[in-house]
Design a protein around this motif. Structure first.
Motif, mmCIF file in Angstrom:
data_model
loop_
_atom_site.group_PDB
_atom_site.id
_atom_site.type_symbol
_atom_site.label_atom_id
_atom_site.label_comp_id
_atom_site.label_asym_id
_atom_site.label_seq_id
_atom_site.Cartn_x
_atom_site.Cartn_y
_atom_site.Cartn_z
ATOM 1 N N TRP A 28 81.078 60.530 -63.189
ATOM 2 C CA TRP A 28 80.726 61.932 -62.994
ATOM 3 C C TRP A 28 80.168 62.546 -64.264
ATOM 4 O O TRP A 28 79.481 63.558 -64.207
ATOM 5 C CB TRP A 28 81.858 62.753 -62.403
ATOM 6 C CG TRP A 28 82.986 63.167 -63.301
ATOM 7 C CD1 TRP A 28 82.895 63.746 -64.538
ATOM 8 C CD2 TRP A 28 84.381 63.083 -63.031
ATOM 9 N NE1 TRP A 28 84.141 64.010 -65.046
ATOM 10 C CE2 TRP A 28 85.075 63.620 -64.139
ATOM 11 C CE3 TRP A 28 85.118 62.620 -61.962
ATOM 12 C CZ2 TRP A 28 86.455 63.687 -64.202
ATOM 13 C CZ3 TRP A 28 86.495 62.693 -62.024
ATOM 14 C CH2 TRP A 28 87.152 63.212 -63.132
ATOM 15 N N VAL A 32 76.226 63.645 -60.530
ATOM 16 C CA VAL A 32 77.089 64.182 -59.482
ATOM 17 C C VAL A 32 77.560 62.975 -58.673
ATOM 18 O O VAL A 32 76.792 62.039 -58.443
ATOM 19 C CB VAL A 32 76.307 65.171 -58.585
ATOM 20 C CG1 VAL A 32 77.107 65.551 -57.362
ATOM 21 C CG2 VAL A 32 75.897 66.399 -59.390
ATOM 22 N N ALA A 65 72.466 62.109 -57.906
ATOM 23 C CA ALA A 65 73.829 61.785 -57.465
ATOM 24 C C ALA A 65 74.023 60.288 -57.307
ATOM 25 O O ALA A 65 73.071 59.535 -57.105
ATOM 26 C CB ALA A 65 74.139 62.474 -56.146
ATOM 27 N N ASP A 120 81.075 67.437 -59.233
ATOM 28 C CA ASP A 120 80.004 67.741 -60.184
ATOM 29 C C ASP A 120 80.210 67.000 -61.507
ATOM 30 O O ASP A 120 81.182 66.264 -61.671
ATOM 31 C CB ASP A 120 79.827 69.252 -60.364
ATOM 32 C CG ASP A 120 80.970 69.931 -61.118
ATOM 33 O OD1 ASP A 120 81.789 69.254 -61.777
ATOM 34 O OD2 ASP A 120 81.029 71.183 -61.048
ATOM 35 N N ARG A 121 79.307 67.206 -62.443
ATOM 36 C CA ARG A 121 79.314 66.470 -63.714
ATOM 37 C C ARG A 121 80.501 66.808 -64.610
ATOM 38 O O ARG A 121 80.774 66.104 -65.571
ATOM 39 C CB ARG A 121 78.009 66.699 -64.468
ATOM 40 C CG ARG A 121 76.815 66.082 -63.774
ATOM 41 C CD ARG A 121 75.521 66.485 -64.470
ATOM 42 N NE ARG A 121 74.377 66.144 -63.660
ATOM 43 C CZ ARG A 121 73.560 65.142 -63.921
ATOM 44 N NH1 ARG A 121 73.766 64.385 -64.978
ATOM 45 N NH2 ARG A 121 72.544 64.889 -63.137
ATOM 46 N N THR A 122 81.221 67.886 -64.290
ATOM 47 C CA THR A 122 82.409 68.240 -65.065
ATOM 48 C C THR A 122 83.684 67.705 -64.416
ATOM 49 O O THR A 122 84.773 67.907 -64.940
ATOM 50 C CB THR A 122 82.538 69.772 -65.231
ATOM 51 O OG1 THR A 122 82.837 70.358 -63.953
ATOM 52 C CG2 THR A 122 81.277 70.375 -65.814
ATOM 53 N N ARG A 126 83.195 70.153 -55.667
ATOM 54 C CA ARG A 126 82.313 71.232 -55.234
ATOM 55 C C ARG A 126 82.158 71.294 -53.716
ATOM 56 O O ARG A 126 81.660 72.276 -53.180
ATOM 57 C CB ARG A 126 80.940 71.072 -55.889
ATOM 58 C CG ARG A 126 80.970 71.144 -57.411
ATOM 59 C CD ARG A 126 81.391 72.507 -57.933
ATOM 60 N NE ARG A 126 80.445 73.543 -57.610
ATOM 61 C CZ ARG A 126 79.425 73.897 -58.367
ATOM 62 N NH1 ARG A 126 79.231 73.313 -59.534
ATOM 63 N NH2 ARG A 126 78.607 74.842 -57.975
ATOM 64 N N VAL A 146 74.499 68.393 -53.088
ATOM 65 C CA VAL A 146 73.922 67.729 -54.260
ATOM 66 C C VAL A 146 72.600 68.412 -54.647
ATOM 67 O O VAL A 146 72.354 68.686 -55.830
ATOM 68 C CB VAL A 146 73.712 66.219 -53.988
ATOM 69 C CG1 VAL A 146 72.835 65.578 -55.051
ATOM 70 C CG2 VAL A 146 75.063 65.511 -53.908
ATOM 71 N N LEU A 149 73.315 71.755 -56.256
ATOM 72 C CA LEU A 149 73.785 71.596 -57.638
ATOM 73 C C LEU A 149 72.619 71.259 -58.567
ATOM 74 O O LEU A 149 72.547 71.759 -59.695
ATOM 75 C CB LEU A 149 74.854 70.509 -57.718
ATOM 76 C CG LEU A 149 76.185 70.846 -57.049
ATOM 77 C CD1 LEU A 149 77.095 69.637 -57.050
ATOM 78 C CD2 LEU A 149 76.857 72.025 -57.740
ATOM 79 N N ARG A 150 71.714 70.425 -58.097
ATOM 80 C CA ARG A 150 70.527 70.089 -58.908
ATOM 81 C C ARG A 150 69.697 71.331 -59.176
ATOM 82 O O ARG A 150 69.285 71.586 -60.306
ATOM 83 C CB ARG A 150 69.675 69.048 -58.174
ATOM 84 C CG ARG A 150 68.379 68.698 -58.926
ATOM 85 C CD ARG A 150 67.358 68.044 -58.048
ATOM 86 N NE ARG A 150 67.004 68.934 -56.940
ATOM 87 C CZ ARG A 150 66.457 68.528 -55.808
ATOM 88 N NH1 ARG A 150 66.195 67.263 -55.601
ATOM 89 N NH2 ARG A 150 66.162 69.388 -54.856
ATOM 90 N N GLU A 152 70.655 74.450 -59.177
ATOM 91 C CA GLU A 152 71.379 75.372 -60.046
ATOM 92 C C GLU A 152 71.259 74.972 -61.512
ATOM 93 O O GLU A 152 71.286 75.815 -62.399
ATOM 94 C CB GLU A 152 72.869 75.416 -59.672
ATOM 95 C CG GLU A 152 73.157 76.141 -58.386
ATOM 96 C CD GLU A 152 74.626 76.019 -57.962
ATOM 97 O OE1 GLU A 152 75.433 75.409 -58.697
ATOM 98 O OE2 GLU A 152 74.951 76.546 -56.887
ATOM 99 N N SER A 153 71.145 73.660 -61.772
ATOM 100 C CA SER A 153 71.115 73.194 -63.152
ATOM 101 C C SER A 153 69.705 73.197 -63.743
ATOM 102 O O SER A 153 69.531 72.968 -64.931
ATOM 103 C CB SER A 153 71.712 71.789 -63.254
ATOM 104 O OG SER A 153 70.879 70.852 -62.603
#
Length: 154
Positions: A28, A32, A65, A120-122, A126, A146, A149-150, A152-153
């Protein structure tokens, strides 16, 4: 489901279909993770689900992902299942069902459930989707999250 959206995903290390150890937190941190729990290799529903993830695999990787499947089947069973159906993603063997229990991926507390998490990456959950029968929902919903999330980043 005991693990909810917003929770930190429990870390673990399990063997993949080649027997190599996979530590979730290392995955992660890079991408993702779409982590899906399924009951058993080579059953009708589980094969359909795996093949749906296979068919959408490029869309998942293009969106940043990685797909990982988990069941209590053996490493050998996973290797054969992945080979037979040309699965391009990782399958993990949770023989004692300890990880399944950590994630609450059971139905009625005992039957192995069909549950998909997007992490997610943290390492934060999600999205969580649980359905024994809506196979397409696992793939479609996970891919939508996914992609969100992409976006949003970016």
């Amino acid at each position: 489901m005991s693990l909810q959206v917003g929770d930190k995903a429990p870390d673990f290390t399990l063997p993949d279909q080649s027997g190599a150890p996979v530590k979730l937190s290392e995955r992660w941190g890079e991408k993702v993770v779409v982590l899906y729990f399924y009951p058993k290799d080579n059953t009708r529903g589980c094969t359909a689900e795996a093949c749906s993830f296979r068919d959408g695999y490029e869309s998942f990787t293009d969106a940043g992902a990685e797909v990982i499947g988990i069941s209590s089947d053996t490493v050998d069973s996973h290797e054969k299942f992945a080979g037979r159906h040309e699965l391009p993603f990782t399958l993990l063997s949770d023989r004692d069902r300890a990880v399944r229990k950590q994630y609450g991926a059971t139905t009625l507390g005992v039957v192995p459930g069909r549950i998909t998490f997007v992490i997610d990456r943290t390492g934060t959950v999600r999205h969580a989707f649980s359905s024994m029968t809506n196979i397409g929902g696992h793939v479609d919903d996970a891919l939508a999250v996914v992609k969100r999330l992409r976006d949003e980043s970016e």
